[in-house]
Design an enzyme around this catalytic site. Structure first.
Site, PDB file in Angstrom:
ATOM      1  N   GLU A 198     -34.298  -6.301 -16.327  1.00 44.68           N
ATOM      2  CA  GLU A 198     -35.340  -5.295 -16.117  1.00 44.68           C
ATOM      3  C   GLU A 198     -35.862  -4.889 -17.482  1.00 44.68           C
ATOM      4  OE1 GLU A 198     -33.357  -3.133 -12.204  1.00 44.68           O
ATOM      5  OE2 GLU A 198     -34.063  -1.914 -13.878  1.00 44.68           O
ATOM      6  N   ASP A 220     -36.489   9.851 -15.924  1.00 44.39           N
ATOM      7  CA  ASP A 220     -35.590   9.286 -16.921  1.00 44.39           C
ATOM      8  C   ASP A 220     -34.875  10.348 -17.737  1.00 44.39           C
ATOM      9  OD1 ASP A 220     -35.769   6.442 -16.607  1.00 44.39           O
ATOM     10  OD2 ASP A 220     -37.863   6.623 -17.212  1.00 44.39           O
TER      11      ASP A 220
END
Lengths: 266, 414
Positions: free
Chosen positions: A49, A60
């Site tokens: 990824e 995040d």
């Protein structure tokens, strides 16, 4: 040709091993170095990824934010992300690469143009953190047409009804978020509970490959080795930061870490 | 794109929460889908519940102190020599700004859903201060996310939040202002949405937060309409409503009740923050033609680069220092119901000086932006035109900035 993501899972089923997915941020700490990291960790990781850095990431945690801000500060642009993938694919064509990011980056690039460049550079899948179902219906269909795997996300808060619809509309791979957390949070739910939810997803459609992410580290990964796949991200980003702070080579350190992770599930 | 009559604007979004088919929506991580849906169900039910409305109105009246004053600024009117200048002194509200309405409603909702903690973002510190007040009132724990830069420049409000028992959590990422505070607050909610309620401090964020905030601040225009009719016997034939626009909560609330009037009769003028005159940076996405993008869960006009990275803003007023703008205002702009323009830092400061020179009124730097444009335009307007400026915040919180920019004589102590 079969999608490399599907192919990878098929091969691993034969080996009876969970897939190891890594997450690193494109352009961290430079475009060149992030390519070197990809090349090096791809010896141990099954699916890569690659994060598209964005400066208002709402899901995040600190480690990935640090990596993303570092990349943005170095001036990374969307086209550089495609270039990194393209250069990586020149040497490892069959290793699946998934871009992960926030929808505004795709929206500004133009959905169609974005997919065209994904195809050109060799991107195999997309995770768009803030484009949930059903908002992603049209875009995920477009992805399918371009033979790009649109990866649906499922979380512990996903209702039963949604779960069924999301799985039905998903492509080959599904991403289960292990707990209520931003990326990089400490695992605060017991592996047993996570696996119960994982099995619920698998029961609805056993053919879909379901990977687990969030809270997966060297310490926790072995507890989940009987699943389709596991994603490690923040711990790798943290290792890059640590290496840079200690004036060490992140490529070497990160590779060591990914090799260890791989051993834990082999 | 069309604005419909007879339906509240907050309810004119489509199934996915888009106004005009393209503004707003729910661009959120999967984890937040459920808590957002729960909040939608709760709000849609309660806003039709007479008992709940009664409860809201009771707190608005007894605790917030409604109605806030509607006053004529006689000296300023004389000085300008054009339209009649009036002000709706929303800073009369408990806590000193309009943010108290949204904070109170969110706390009422949180209390009903059994949540024990409420979190919120803040720029100027008003949203945070009001949320901390309301949380204390309703027995909820409170955490406020605030950019480190804003913490420095809005100390009086930070002190107030702490005094009310709230945790003020400094945000060091990005530009260290409101945009980062909202991001951090949303991240915290992602990780704690099972036990925690979130209050978004303006008409921004995922669609439900836009709606709740707009519904709450609409108290301002409900009062104003009654006050206008009491004063003039009717809604004046030539009425102009000036309001500053950052996220857009006070302006939306100031206009909502007049939405269905023809704009020739009731005109809405939104004033964005143009930033320092010499700087290219601004917080005025509508005025300067920013492109549509996604920020904090909603599609809106937003300052960004070609790649889609959100751009840093610059404004003397922390409350307007936001790169995006409410989807409601994007909708009002594109349907041409409202007109948007900007005032620079210097113009806002000048307007503050003018207002405080002639009137016993002390608008904070945010409404000073609106005063600046209103003063300029009122000169050219006829005497039967009624200009109303929403003085939605008090300048006490700006005392450090005002002292630095204008000198001590402009800062009264209290």
């Amino acid at each position: 040709m079969s999608n490399p993501i599907r192919q990878t899972f098929q091969n691993l089923k034969k080996e009876r091993r969970a897939a190891l997915l890594t997450y690193t941020v494109a352009g961290d700490s430079s475009n060149k170095q992030s390519l070197e990291i990809l090349k090096s960790i791809s010896n141990y990781a099954d699916i890569l990824e690659l994060g598209v850095p964005h400066n208002t990431p709402v899901a995040d945690g600190g480690q990935i934010q640090t990596s993303a801000y570092r990349a943005i500060k170095n001036g990374i642009k969307m086209n550089d992300v495609f270039k990194i993938v393209k250069n990586f694919k020149k040497i490892k064509y069959s290793k699946p690469v998934i871009l992960m990011g926030y929808y505004n980056m795709i929206y500004q690039y133009g959905e169609n143009n974005f997919l065209k460049n994904c195809k050109k550079s060799g991107v195999n899948g997309l995770i768009v953190v803030d484009l949930p179902w059903p908002e992603n219906k049209i875009f995920s269909k477009k992805c399918k047409k371009s033979s790009i795997n649109f990866i649906q996300l499922i979380s512990p808060t996903t209702s039963k009804k949604r779960l069924k619809s999301i799985i039905k509309d998903s492509h080959n791979m599904i991403y289960y978020i292990s707990m209520l957390s931003t990326t990089g949070g400490k695992l605060k739910v017991s592996p047993r509970k996570i696996l119960i939810n994982y099995n619920k997803i698998k029961k609805i459609d056993p053919k879909k490959n379901c990977v687990i992410g969030f809270g997966i580290t060297e310490k926790t990964i072995s507890k989940f080795k009987n699943t389709d796949g596991l994603v490690v991200g923040s711990q790798i980003c943290k290792e890059i930061t640590r290496s840079l702070n200690n004036r060490q080579n992140p490529v070497i350190n990160v590779s060591k870490m990914v090799s260890k992770l791989r051993k834990k599930i082999s | 794109m069309k604005l419909r009559k007879g339906i509240p604007v907050i309810d004119q979004g489509d199934k996915l929460g888009f106004w005009g088919g393209k503004f707003g929506g729910n661009f959120v991580p999967e984890t937040l889908k459920k808590p957002i849906e729960d909040l939608e169900i709760q709000f849609n039910k309660l806003k039709r519940d007479k008992k709940f409305i009664k409860e809201r109105d009771r707190y608005f009246k007894d605790w917030i102190g409604t109605p806030t004053r509607f006053i004529k600024l006689n000296n300023l009117t004389k000085y300008i020599g054009g339209a009649q200048i009036w002000s709706k002194v929303v800073s009369d509200a408990n806590g000193g700004a309009h943010k108290i309405y949204n904070a109170t409603v969110h706390c009422l909702l949180a209390r009903r859903s059994g949540k024990k903690v409420i979190i919120g973002d803040t720029g100027a510190g008003y949203a945070g201060k009001m949320l901390s007040m309301a949380a204390k009132k309703f027995g909820l724990k409170c955490k406020i996310f605030m950019g480190a830069k804003d913490i420095k420049r809005q100390q009086p409000n930070v002190k107030a939040m702490k005094k009310n028992g709230a945790d003020v959590i400094p945000v060091y990422s990005g530009s260290q202002t409101l945009v980062d505070a909202v991001s951090e607050c949303m991240r915290y909610w992602v990780a704690n949405c099972d036990t925690t309620a979130m209050c978004v401090g303006s008409t921004v964020g995922p669609a439900i937060f836009v709606r709740i905030c707009g519904w709450s601040t609409s108290q301002i225009s409900r009062e104003l309409k009654v006050q206008l009719i009491n004063e003039f016997g009717e809604v004046p034939k030539k009425l102009k409503l000036y309001n500053c626009v950052g996220g857009g909560s006070s302006s939306f609330g100031f206009w909502n009740e007049f939405m269905d009037y023809d704009k020739k009769q009731v005109e809405f003028i939104g004033v964005e923050a143009g930033g320092p005159a010499k700087s290219k940076r601004h917080a005025a996405p509508l005025t300067y033609g920013s492109k549509i993008g996604i920020l904090h869960g909603a599609a809106q006009y937003v300052n960004q680069n070609n790649d889609g990275q959100i751009e840093e803003t610059e404004s003397i007023s922390a409350g307007l220092d936001y790169p995006g703008i409410s989807p409601l205002h994007c909708f009002l702009k594109d349907t041409k119901r409202a007109r948007y323009t900007a005032a620079s830092d210097e113009e806002a400061l000048k307007a503050y000086q003018t207002v405080t020179k002639y009137e016993n009124l002390r608008p904070s730097l945010e409404p000073s932006h609106a005063f600046s444009v209103a003063i300029k335009e009122a000169k050219k307007l006829s005497k039967d035109t009624i200009v109303v400026i929403n003085s939605c915040g008090d300048a006490y919180k700006d005392k450090n900035i005002l002292e630095k920019k204008l000198g001590k004589k402009y800062v009264k102590s209290n």
